[in-house]
Design a protein around this motif. Structure first.
Motif, PDB file in Angstrom:
ATOM      1  N   LYS A 111      -2.773 -15.915  12.984  1.00 15.20           N
ATOM      2  CA  LYS A 111      -2.413 -14.758  13.787  1.00 15.20           C
ATOM      3  C   LYS A 111      -2.042 -13.591  12.974  1.00 15.20           C
ATOM      4  CE  LYS A 111       0.209 -13.375  17.853  1.00 15.20           C
ATOM      5  NZ  LYS A 111       1.282 -13.740  18.702  1.00 15.20           N
ATOM      6  N   GLU A 112      -0.901 -13.824  11.901  1.00 18.31           N
ATOM      7  CA  GLU A 112      -0.588 -12.768  10.910  1.00 18.31           C
ATOM      8  C   GLU A 112      -1.770 -12.356  10.177  1.00 18.31           C
ATOM      9  OE1 GLU A 112       2.394 -13.425   7.543  1.00 18.31           O
ATOM     10  OE2 GLU A 112       3.700 -13.736   9.415  1.00 18.31           O
ATOM     11  N   TYR A 113      -2.457 -13.170   9.616  1.00 20.89           N
ATOM     12  CA  TYR A 113      -3.633 -12.582   8.930  1.00 20.89           C
ATOM     13  C   TYR A 113      -4.536 -11.705   9.808  1.00 20.89           C
ATOM     14  CZ  TYR A 113      -8.253 -13.174   6.440  1.00 20.89           C
ATOM     15  OH  TYR A 113      -9.352 -12.818   5.867  1.00 20.89           O
ATOM     16  N   GLU A 114      -4.881 -12.248  10.803  1.00 18.62           N
ATOM     17  CA  GLU A 114      -5.707 -11.720  11.939  1.00 18.62           C
ATOM     18  C   GLU A 114      -5.181 -10.318  12.077  1.00 18.62           C
ATOM     19  OE1 GLU A 114      -6.586 -14.162  15.005  1.00 18.62           O
ATOM     20  OE2 GLU A 114      -7.891 -15.540  13.871  1.00 18.62           O
ATOM     21  N   GLU A 115      -3.992 -10.080  12.305  1.00 15.85           N
ATOM     22  CA  GLU A 115      -3.288  -8.888  12.560  1.00 15.85           C
ATOM     23  C   GLU A 115      -3.326  -7.873  11.401  1.00 15.85           C
ATOM     24  OE1 GLU A 115      -1.497  -5.732  14.504  1.00 15.85           O
ATOM     25  OE2 GLU A 115      -2.375  -7.454  15.328  1.00 15.85           O
ATOM     26  N   TYR A 116      -2.983  -8.437  10.075  1.00 13.38           N
ATOM     27  CA  TYR A 116      -3.244  -7.728   9.005  1.00 13.38           C
ATOM     28  C   TYR A 116      -4.527  -7.108   8.854  1.00 13.38           C
ATOM     29  CZ  TYR A 116      -3.503  -6.542   4.110  1.00 13.38           C
ATOM     30  OH  TYR A 116      -3.484  -5.917   2.805  1.00 13.38           O
ATOM     31  N   GLN A 117      -5.520  -7.863   9.036  1.00 16.12           N
ATOM     32  CA  GLN A 117      -7.062  -7.491   8.988  1.00 16.12           C
ATOM     33  C   GLN A 117      -7.298  -6.514   9.870  1.00 16.12           C
ATOM     34  OE1 GLN A 117      -9.287  -8.307   6.488  1.00 16.12           O
ATOM     35  NE2 GLN A 117      -7.616  -9.329   5.483  1.00 16.12           N
ATOM     36  N   ARG A 118      -7.027  -6.663  11.245  1.00 15.45           N
ATOM     37  CA  ARG A 118      -7.092  -5.694  12.195  1.00 15.45           C
ATOM     38  C   ARG A 118      -6.603  -4.357  11.805  1.00 15.45           C
ATOM     39  NH1 ARG A 118      -4.494  -3.055  15.931  1.00 15.45           N
ATOM     40  NH2 ARG A 118      -2.651  -4.183  15.579  1.00 15.45           N
ATOM     41  N   GLN A 119      -5.538  -4.250  11.528  1.00 18.06           N
ATOM     42  CA  GLN A 119      -4.862  -3.291  10.892  1.00 18.06           C
ATOM     43  C   GLN A 119      -5.363  -2.322   9.699  1.00 18.06           C
ATOM     44  OE1 GLN A 119      -0.243  -3.876  10.496  1.00 18.06           O
ATOM     45  NE2 GLN A 119      -0.132  -4.135  12.406  1.00 18.06           N
ATOM     46  N   LYS A 120      -6.013  -3.293   9.063  1.00 19.85           N
ATOM     47  CA  LYS A 120      -6.638  -2.780   7.780  1.00 19.85           C
ATOM     48  C   LYS A 120      -7.853  -2.112   8.073  1.00 19.85           C
ATOM     49  CE  LYS A 120      -8.417  -4.937   3.941  1.00 19.85           C
ATOM     50  NZ  LYS A 120      -8.482  -6.109   3.024  1.00 19.85           N
ATOM     51  N   ARG A 121      -8.460  -2.796   9.180  1.00 21.01           N
ATOM     52  CA  ARG A 121      -9.730  -1.947   9.768  1.00 21.01           C
ATOM     53  C   ARG A 121      -9.500  -0.545  10.447  1.00 21.01           C
ATOM     54  NH1 ARG A 121     -10.924  -7.391  11.067  1.00 21.01           N
ATOM     55  NH2 ARG A 121     -10.217  -6.955  13.198  1.00 21.01           N
ATOM     56  N   GLU A 122      -8.387  -0.704  11.171  1.00 25.59           N
ATOM     57  CA  GLU A 122      -8.050   0.650  11.753  1.00 25.59           C
ATOM     58  C   GLU A 122      -7.853   1.639  10.815  1.00 25.59           C
ATOM     59  OE1 GLU A 122      -4.925  -0.306  14.398  1.00 25.59           O
ATOM     60  OE2 GLU A 122      -6.141  -1.183  15.874  1.00 25.59           O
ATOM     61  N   LYS A 123      -7.380   1.294   9.547  1.00 23.06           N
ATOM     62  CA  LYS A 123      -6.799   2.425   8.730  1.00 23.06           C
ATOM     63  C   LYS A 123      -8.188   3.031   7.981  1.00 23.06           C
ATOM     64  CE  LYS A 123      -2.298   0.712   7.868  1.00 23.06           C
ATOM     65  NZ  LYS A 123      -1.387   0.494   6.839  1.00 23.06           N
ATOM     66  N   SER A 124      -9.314   2.111   8.006  1.00 18.72           N
ATOM     67  CA  SER A 124     -10.478   2.603   7.283  1.00 18.72           C
ATOM     68  C   SER A 124     -11.462   3.371   7.811  1.00 18.72           C
ATOM     69  CB  SER A 124     -11.507   1.558   6.795  1.00 18.72           C
ATOM     70  OG  SER A 124     -10.639   0.210   6.735  1.00 18.72           O
TER      71      SER A 124
END
Length: 166
Positions: free
Chosen positions: A153-166
């Motif tokens: 869950k932590e990994y997926e949240e990190y990936q989601r936030q990273k996509r939103e910043k791009s």
């Protein structure tokens, strides 16, 4: 246990040293020393340092964090599963781009940590980002399903936030 990635060293067992804890401790410390003191590893272009203090029995705090568990530094107990895998942290760090490793950052208190999760082996390496350098912090097996779900869950949240910043 799954098939080891080709770059992952074999485990080191206490039984390989006839159950002699002192000989085993010397052997696993020699591996740690070779990987993190004698060589100069890097992560994402930054050198890895060590949390040296408090020294215990002449060995660095990072070493004890990689082979033992417990909240109180003075009362940490050896964890043989960690000891057996003492040769794994450096290769996991060096193979961060391997598809079997999930890498993300999180906050632990005021500190940014970098998580490297070797998913097929459920082995987690934690690094502390200190700006100009990185500290290997600890490494351990993630054996409980609820802990594995939390990491996912932590990994997926990190990936989601990273996509939103791009």
């Amino acid at each position: 246990m799954s098939d080891f990635p080709e770059w992952l060293p074999e485990l080191m067992y206490l039984s390989d040293y006839d159950g002699d804890w002192i000989r085993y401790l010397d052997a696993i410390y020699a591996c740690f020393r070779q990987d993190f003191i004698d060589s100069k590893p890097v992560f994402q272009g930054r050198k890895l340092g060590l949390k040296r203090y408090p020294l215990s029995h002449g060995k660095e705090a990072t070493f004890w964090h990689m082979i033992s568990e417990g909240k109180n530094e003075a009362d940490r107990l050896p964890d043989f599963r960690r000891c057996e895998r003492i040769r794994w942290p450096k290769p996991v760090i060096e193979h961060e781009n391997d598809t079997s490793i999930k890498v993300w950052r999180n906050q632990r208190g005021r500190e940014e940590r970098i998580c490297l999760w070797l998913v097929p082996e459920n082995y987690l390496v934690i690094l502390a980002d200190r700006g100009e350098y990185i500290l290997p912090w600890t490494a351990y097996l993630v054996e409980q399903p609820h802990q594995q779900r939390k990491l996912q869950k932590e990994y997926e949240e990190y990936q989601r936030q990273k996509r939103e910043k791009s």
